[in-house]
Design a protein around this motif. Structure first.
Motif, short mmCIF file in Angstrom:
data_model
loop_
_atom_site.label_atom_id
_atom_site.label_comp_id
_atom_site.label_asym_id
_atom_site.label_seq_id
_atom_site.Cartn_x
_atom_site.Cartn_y
_atom_site.Cartn_z
N GLN A 47 0.93 -1.14 -0.03
CA GLN A 47 0.08 0.07 0.09
C GLN A 47 1.05 1.35 -0.10
N PRO A 48 0.34 2.33 -0.70
CA PRO A 48 1.08 3.74 -0.46
C PRO A 48 1.01 4.20 0.88
N GLY A 49 2.07 4.90 1.07
CA GLY A 49 2.26 5.52 2.75
C GLY A 49 1.09 6.72 2.44
N LEU A 50 1.10 7.33 1.51
CA LEU A 50 0.32 8.37 1.24
C LEU A 50 -0.52 8.66 -0.03
N THR A 51 -1.73 9.03 0.01
CA THR A 51 -2.55 9.34 -1.21
C THR A 51 -3.15 10.52 -1.04
N LEU A 52 -2.90 11.24 -2.27
CA LEU A 52 -3.41 12.57 -2.49
C LEU A 52 -4.79 12.69 -3.22
N TYR A 53 -5.82 12.73 -2.71
CA TYR A 53 -6.91 12.59 -3.43
C TYR A 53 -7.36 14.13 -4.03
N LEU A 54 -7.40 14.19 -5.31
CA LEU A 54 -7.92 15.43 -6.05
C LEU A 54 -9.62 15.39 -6.14
#
Length: 216
Positions: free
Chosen positions: A129-136
């Motif tokens: 899994q990614p450590g961080l997800t930026l959801y636009l």
């Protein structure tokens, strides 16, 4: 979760491609590690061939579960051939879409089950899994209006043919995911001017990548 693995998500018309084009050079200038930008579906030779099948607007007969399986297969190859080697080399990997997209688009949009799609992708990714997800985030009506306005300057694919209701289900699923995983998924208001969206993303990344960040 892998701290140097970062994903960008968003419904159609959120402006991810434009944001990443502006953001990546700024991010690279601030990091002590190399930045590797990649995308899904695609990112590796086999995965790009699968992408062509998935997004071809002529493939209207494609079954929803076939589509979900193809996304998972593309993701598996991309992960093993590109993402994991880059992470092992100490790079910060930024990926345009990952598992959340499949949960939102196939699980909710296609209505084949968010949990079923998640479990399929957990198998495909070995749970990486990614450590961080930026959801636009952008309302579906605004996103579709943006797509219509740029119809001649962007690729028109199978997902662009879907109804407003489909895109509303996708966005609702993304919002649920963000609510369920607030530590990983950070929501960015993508209705703002592009420069502000990029600035908000950069500020979030600076906070998350503190150990690799250097002032300029």
């Amino acid at each position: 979760m892998v701290d140097t693995f970062i994903t960008f998500e968003g419904p159609d018309g959120a402006g991810k491609t434009s944001v990443l084009t502006a953001l990546i050079p700024q991010l690279a200038a601030h990091l002590t590690r190399p930045v590797h930008l990649t995308r899904e579906p695609g990112g590796a030779q086999i995965s790009e061939k699968i992408r062509e099948l998935i997004l071809d607007p002529e493939n209207t007969a494609m079954d929803a579960r076939t589509e979900a399986l193809l996304y998972a297969a593309s993701r598996r190859q991309h992960l093993r051939e590109v993402i994991v080697p880059a992470l092992d080399a100490g790079e910060v990997v930024v990926c345009d879409r990952f598992v959340d997209s499949s949960v939102a688009y196939q699980g909710a949009g296609r209505q084949i089950g968010e949990q079923a799609v998640l479990e399929m992708n957990q198998f495909a990714t070995d749970g990486i899994q990614p450590g961080l997800t930026l959801y636009l985030d952008v309302p579906s009506e605004i996103g579709l209006a943006r797509i219509a306005a740029h119809r001649t300057s962007r690729q028109f694919d199978r997902l662009d043919q879907e109804s407003l209701a489909f895109h509303q289900r996708v966005r609702a699923a993304y919002l649920r995911l963000a609510q369920q995983e607030p530590e990983r998924i950070h929501t960015i208001d993508a209705t703002q001017p592009m420069a502000q969206v990029v600035a908000d993303c950069l500020a979030t990344l600076q906070h998350f990548l503190t150990d690799s960040w250097q002032s300029r």
